[in-house]
Design a protein around this motif. Structure first.
Motif, short mmCIF file in Angstrom:
data_model
loop_
_atom_site.label_atom_id
_atom_site.label_comp_id
_atom_site.label_asym_id
_atom_site.label_seq_id
_atom_site.Cartn_x
_atom_site.Cartn_y
_atom_site.Cartn_z
N PHE A 272 41.23 31.76 48.94
CA PHE A 272 39.56 32.20 48.47
C PHE A 272 39.33 31.70 46.70
O PHE A 272 39.63 30.60 46.50
N THR A 273 38.06 31.50 46.84
CA THR A 273 37.32 30.95 45.07
C THR A 273 36.65 32.35 44.68
O THR A 273 35.93 32.96 46.13
N VAL A 274 36.76 32.58 43.83
CA VAL A 274 36.20 33.79 42.96
C VAL A 274 35.47 33.82 41.60
O VAL A 274 36.35 33.19 41.36
N SER A 275 34.11 34.34 41.24
CA SER A 275 34.05 33.71 39.87
C SER A 275 33.34 36.06 39.60
O SER A 275 33.37 37.44 40.51
N ASP A 276 32.93 36.15 38.80
CA ASP A 276 32.42 37.51 38.63
C ASP A 276 31.09 37.92 38.85
O ASP A 276 30.69 38.98 39.49
N HIS A 277 30.67 36.34 39.60
CA HIS A 277 28.88 36.70 40.86
C HIS A 277 29.25 36.15 42.18
O HIS A 277 28.21 35.76 42.87
N ALA A 278 30.16 35.56 42.24
CA ALA A 278 30.28 35.13 43.70
C ALA A 278 31.61 35.28 44.28
O ALA A 278 32.59 34.85 43.15
N TYR A 279 31.94 34.51 45.75
CA TYR A 279 33.11 34.88 46.54
C TYR A 279 32.51 33.99 48.02
O TYR A 279 31.99 34.12 48.08
N GLU A 280 34.25 33.47 47.85
CA GLU A 280 34.95 32.98 49.44
C GLU A 280 35.88 33.43 49.77
O GLU A 280 36.71 32.88 48.89
N LEU A 281 36.48 34.16 50.69
CA LEU A 281 37.05 33.95 51.37
C LEU A 281 37.30 33.40 52.53
O LEU A 281 36.53 33.23 53.61
N ARG A 282 38.96 32.53 52.51
CA ARG A 282 38.72 32.07 54.13
C ARG A 282 39.79 32.00 54.65
O ARG A 282 40.98 32.27 53.82
#
Length: 184
Positions: free
Chosen positions: A174-184
């Motif tokens: 995953f990549t996560v911030s307080d305004h976006a994300y990506e789940l792999r």
């Protein structure tokens, strides 16, 4: 009659084979396509590179290796006992609701994001007790552009994209911030 029919079929086959050209036969072509499943929400950004590695011993605590983002918004860990990496922090507003911790029939906002050891996509969760924080009050910051690798997990922090944790065997993460994300 049967012998005549077999003879005609044999002559037809020889005629067909004799009519094919073999001057410049084309080699067989192999096409390989790789498809990766991914769920992306919010602003799509390029994931950060793995960065310069830190010494895992500097982040080791009881039960795992723990770090905070330099902004202190995210508290993350690679937890050996549960064979996963994950973070607690301000989840994006569009993160999907998940079954509540202790109340699985109630859908709630997630309070953590996790990637497991096996071949499973990363996912949002609701965890009752913080799992990705050391027992003490503070997590050591993982500087921007640096990476923490423990076993098959690598985590990095980038100022523009947030925290990325990846299972290096399955490539899920995953990549996560307080305004976006990506789940792999």
């Amino acid at each position: 009659m049967r012998a005549t029919m077999c003879g005609l079929v044999a002559i037809a086959l020889v005629s067909l084979v004799g009519c094919t050209r073999t001057e410049n036969p084309s080699p067989p072509t192999t096409i390989t396509t790789t498809v990766t499943a991914s769920t992306v929400q919010g602003t799509t950004r390029t994931a950060p590179s793995q960065g310069t590695a830190v010494d895992p011993a500097d982040y080791q605590g009881p039960g795992g290796h723990f770090f905070a983002s330099p902004s202190a918004k995210w508290h993350c860990g690679i937890v050996a006992a549960s064979r996963q990496a994950g973070c607690h922090g301000p989840m994006p507003a569009d993160a999907p609701a998940v079954p509540g911790s202790g109340a699985p029939d109630t859908m709630v906002r997630p309070n953590s994001i996790v990637v497991a050891w096996g071949n499973q996509m990363a996912r949002f969760t609701s965890i009752g007790d913080p799992q990705f924080m050391p027992d003490g009050p503070n997590s050591r910051p993982l500087p921007y552009g640096r990476s923490l690798t423990v076993g098959n997990f690598t985590c990095t922090v980038a100022q523009t994209t947030g925290v990325t944790c990846t299972n290096t065997l399955s490539h899920h993460g995953f990549t996560v911030s307080d305004h976006a994300y990506e789940l792999r």
